[in-house]
Design a protein around this motif. Sequence first.
Motif: not given
Length: 281
Positions: A182-188
């Motif tokens: 989820m963190h990766a999706l929020v940032q990317g």
Amino acid sequence: MCELNNFDEYYRIAEELVLYAGKIIEDGINSRKNIKSKGIDWDLVTEYDRKIEDKLIKQLLIQFPSHKFIGEETVAKEGCLPQLTNDPTWIIDPIDGTTNFVHRFPHTCISLALLVNKKVEIGIIYNPLMGQFFSARRHCGAFLNGKSIKTSDMRDISQSLVAMEPWLAKDPQYLASVYSRMHALVQGTHGIRSLGTAALTLCYVAMGAVEAYHIEGIDAWDVAAGKLIIEEAGGVVIDTDGGELDLMTPKVIAACNQQIAQQLVDLIKKADCEILHKNLN
């Protein structure tokens, strides 16, 4: 085995039954419900789930007595997942988004798919509360309320809207990977969305409302119909590792095209590697 010229009849009857089942959801959405858990507190079932599945199987058996069935509530009751064979098999999710249904959140749907030779030939997903009837037949296109739909033409994950379900983090074995991904999706990406229904979210990929969707910890009835609808709309549904999806144990990346799918695979692999690196240090 079924003959190809029977598919018109299969579809006609399936559509009629799903529309009828939709009225059960409409009638039940504001009613008091008998709610039970299937052993984990987020996996709920109501009498409406059972009523719809029983009705669909009963009526389909009358029309097609040689066909087989894999239904969410039947599997829960019997305690084991039947083997998928080459025989005509209906895969049923009577209410996908039961928690939404319990809370009167209008993203809830019926999902029905027909597989022959282990390939999905008919897919229907119906959200009666919002009047959305998604359908597809192999090599015939995908439709919303009878109008053709297509996936987004986006090619850059950073400019994409991506859906993911965070509730899986309630299971300790998924907690770290869910939060890291989820963190990766929020940032990317442009942003993430969560609707609480896999089947309906797959349809939103098909209609171009979101570019991609990632989910694990689900079952065949959550994805069978939606997989065909996305593919007929021009998209792809693959395994999280980037290979072919195993429908009976699905780990899903659904995307508007192969480019977005691969970028999402790469993003998830990077997030998982970061978890592994932290655990080793």
